[in-house]
Design a protein around this motif. Structure first.
Motif, PDB file in Angstrom:
ATOM      1  N   THR A 298      -1.962   3.841  15.216  1.00  0.00           N
ATOM      2  CA  THR A 298      -0.960   4.110  14.480  1.00  0.00           C
ATOM      3  C   THR A 298      -1.228   4.093  12.932  1.00  0.00           C
ATOM      4  N   PRO A 299      -0.710   5.039  12.309  1.00  0.00           N
ATOM      5  CA  PRO A 299      -1.471   4.996  10.917  1.00  0.00           C
ATOM      6  C   PRO A 299      -0.991   4.437   9.717  1.00  0.00           C
ATOM      7  N   TYR A 300      -1.779   4.059   9.285  1.00  0.00           N
ATOM      8  CA  TYR A 300      -0.683   2.446   8.117  1.00  0.00           C
ATOM      9  C   TYR A 300      -1.752   2.870   7.039  1.00  0.00           C
ATOM     10  N   LEU A 301      -1.601   2.355   6.048  1.00  0.00           N
ATOM     11  CA  LEU A 301      -2.080   2.270   4.533  1.00  0.00           C
ATOM     12  C   LEU A 301      -3.029   2.391   4.192  1.00  0.00           C
ATOM     13  N   GLY A 302      -4.131   0.691   4.491  1.00  0.00           N
ATOM     14  CA  GLY A 302      -4.870   0.590   4.337  1.00  0.00           C
ATOM     15  C   GLY A 302      -6.044   1.335   4.855  1.00  0.00           C
ATOM     16  N   TYR A 303      -6.020   2.075   5.501  1.00  0.00           N
ATOM     17  CA  TYR A 303      -6.683   3.121   6.527  1.00  0.00           C
ATOM     18  C   TYR A 303      -8.015   3.484   5.999  1.00  0.00           C
ATOM     19  N   HIS A 304      -9.556   2.665   5.863  1.00  0.00           N
ATOM     20  CA  HIS A 304     -10.487   3.426   5.460  1.00  0.00           C
ATOM     21  C   HIS A 304     -10.333   3.602   3.862  1.00  0.00           C
ATOM     22  N   SER A 305     -10.159   2.103   3.225  1.00  0.00           N
ATOM     23  CA  SER A 305     -10.173   2.032   2.330  1.00  0.00           C
ATOM     24  C   SER A 305     -10.110   0.347   1.803  1.00  0.00           C
ATOM     25  N   THR A 306     -10.747  -0.358   0.355  1.00  0.00           N
ATOM     26  CA  THR A 306     -10.859  -2.202   0.805  1.00  0.00           C
ATOM     27  C   THR A 306      -9.156  -2.828   1.358  1.00  0.00           C
ATOM     28  N   ASP A 307      -8.064  -2.522   1.572  1.00  0.00           N
ATOM     29  CA  ASP A 307      -7.127  -2.198   1.708  1.00  0.00           C
ATOM     30  C   ASP A 307      -6.936  -2.829   3.520  1.00  0.00           C
ATOM     31  N   ASP A 308      -8.043  -2.854   4.301  1.00  0.00           N
ATOM     32  CA  ASP A 308      -7.990  -2.626   5.694  1.00  0.00           C
ATOM     33  C   ASP A 308      -8.344  -4.550   5.368  1.00  0.00           C
ATOM     34  N   VAL A 309      -7.869  -5.215   5.156  1.00  0.00           N
ATOM     35  CA  VAL A 309      -7.989  -6.415   5.012  1.00  0.00           C
ATOM     36  C   VAL A 309      -6.939  -7.515   6.443  1.00  0.00           C
ATOM     37  N   VAL A 310      -7.218  -8.720   6.679  1.00  0.00           N
ATOM     38  CA  VAL A 310      -6.460  -9.284   8.365  1.00  0.00           C
ATOM     39  C   VAL A 310      -5.128  -8.988   7.965  1.00  0.00           C
ATOM     40  N   GLY A 311      -4.555  -9.427   7.109  1.00  0.00           N
ATOM     41  CA  GLY A 311      -3.093  -9.276   7.181  1.00  0.00           C
ATOM     42  C   GLY A 311      -2.413  -8.121   7.454  1.00  0.00           C
ATOM     43  N   VAL A 312      -3.345  -6.824   7.946  1.00  0.00           N
ATOM     44  CA  VAL A 312      -2.778  -5.517   8.179  1.00  0.00           C
ATOM     45  C   VAL A 312      -2.917  -5.449   9.991  1.00  0.00           C
ATOM     46  N   VAL A 313      -3.680  -6.267  10.590  1.00  0.00           N
ATOM     47  CA  VAL A 313      -3.592  -6.467  11.754  1.00  0.00           C
ATOM     48  C   VAL A 313      -2.013  -7.471  12.258  1.00  0.00           C
ATOM     49  N   ASP A 314      -1.412  -7.020  13.347  1.00  0.00           N
ATOM     50  CA  ASP A 314      -0.036  -7.672  13.650  1.00  0.00           C
ATOM     51  C   ASP A 314      -0.716  -8.301  14.942  1.00  0.00           C
ATOM     52  N   PRO A 315      -0.405  -9.968  15.416  1.00  0.00           N
ATOM     53  CA  PRO A 315      -1.752 -10.281  16.437  1.00  0.00           C
ATOM     54  C   PRO A 315      -0.622  -9.892  17.746  1.00  0.00           C
ATOM     55  N   ALA A 316       0.675  -9.179  17.633  1.00  0.00           N
ATOM     56  CA  ALA A 316       1.169  -9.263  18.614  1.00  0.00           C
ATOM     57  C   ALA A 316       0.920  -7.775  19.064  1.00  0.00           C
TER      58      ALA A 316
END
Length: 330
Positions: A298-316
């Protein structure tokens, strides 16, 4: 006047049982058996055979894996460690090998035997940043004995990242679900034996086919018997974003993608089938005619960048993907 008889004649006249004078050589009488005391005859104990041990009971069969056995918290903890503690980890770097050592300990703690499969990775550019050549490693986790030619399943995820990206979603999320499955499979059985693989150097190092080095090395080293008996490979790549689970195939839907969709329906997880998608390790298997599919992307804003941090991930979403894979395996 009576004439006195000799003593011996007088005795015979009275009774035949008289013995006369013992001193004259007569033999004394022998007592009868009814009056003589007797000793019991010695007895020899009967030989005894050694005691036969009771039969060893057959071990109870392992319970079947349940989708509720997989703990999403374990997957999230892996995301937090890899993205928050280790950070960026291109496949030939010291950080990558630290991540691999940690993942190996986690798999071993869950009761799996882990082998290291080393392979070379060329230098290049990975998402507009240079990366050095060097060795990388796949971690191959197995349980028990899998006989050559026995049908089996493979679940994998790549452990590396592009430079500078902490890689929470890409791809600590996939690694986390693999580790959660490894934990859940302790003492549980599945429909077929399962092999878990964490691949190195998946990320691109140039245009075209300059990627997926770890899974290519794995496929190249598969024996003919393993190729014939593989019933399905699933790559978990970017599985922590969104609320629908993408199911991807290289060409068209196959038995693996069909099986994953059916498993998702059984556990009420929505999916979307995306054909013609080759941007993960499932491609290395599909290119060799082996049954493979991917979950995630699924596309997301932090892809392949310094923004790919823990908060991006949804535990659900991690939980949804874990349930789908567990339902497919069981």
């Amino acid at each position: 006047m009576l004439r006195r008889l000799p003593p011996l004649v007088a005795c015979l006249a009275v009774t035949a049982g008289c013995t006369g004078d013992p001193g004259a050589g007569a033999t004394p009488s022998t007592p009868t058996s009814s009056s003589a005391p007797t000793s019991p005859a010695p007895t020899t104990p009967a030989p005894t055979s050694p005691a036969t041990p009771p039969p060893t009971p057959e071990p109870a069969p392992e319970p079947r894996l349940s989708v509720d056995d997989v703990r999403p918290r374990t997957a999230l903890a892996a995301v937090e460690h890899l993205a928050g503690t280790v950070g960026p980890r291109p496949g030939t770097t010291e950080a990558y090998f630290r991540a691999a050592a940690w993942a190996e300990r986690e798999l071993t703690a869950s009761g799996w035997s882990v082998g290291r499969q080393r392979f070379p990775t060329p230098a290049g550019y990975s998402w507009n940043a240079p990366v050095e050549a060097g060795p990388s490693v796949n971690l191959v986790a197995t349980r028990g004995e899998r006989r050559p030619g026995e049908p089996w399943l493979l679940v994998g995820a790549h452990l590396d990242t592009v430079p500078e990206a902490p890689g929470a979603e890409d791809n600590a999320s996939g690694v986390g679900v693999v580790l959660a499955l490894a934990e859940a499979l302790q003492g549980r059985r599945t429909r077929l034996p399962v092999v878990l693989v964490l691949f190195g150097s998946e990320e691109p190092r140039g245009p075209g086919d300059a990627h997926h080095y770890g899974s290519k090395a794995f496929v190249e080293r598969m024996s003919p018997a393993d190729r014939r008996s593989l019933r399905g490979m699933v790559s978990l790549d970017r599985v922590g974003v969104g609320d629908v689970v993408p199911v991807q195939t290289v060409l068209v839907g196959n038995d693996v993608s069909t099986g994953l969709e059916a498993a998702a329906r059984r556990v009420d997880v929505p999916t979307v089938l995306q054909e013609g998608e080759s941007s993960s390790d499932h491609e290395s298997f599909a290119d060799e005619g082996l049954p493979a599919a991917r979950l995630g992307s699924t596309p997301y804003l932090g892809y392949h960048s310094t923004d790919d941090v823990v908060g991006v991930v949804d535990p659900a979403q991690l939980a949804r993907v874990a349930r789908v894979v567990a339902a497919w395996l069981r």
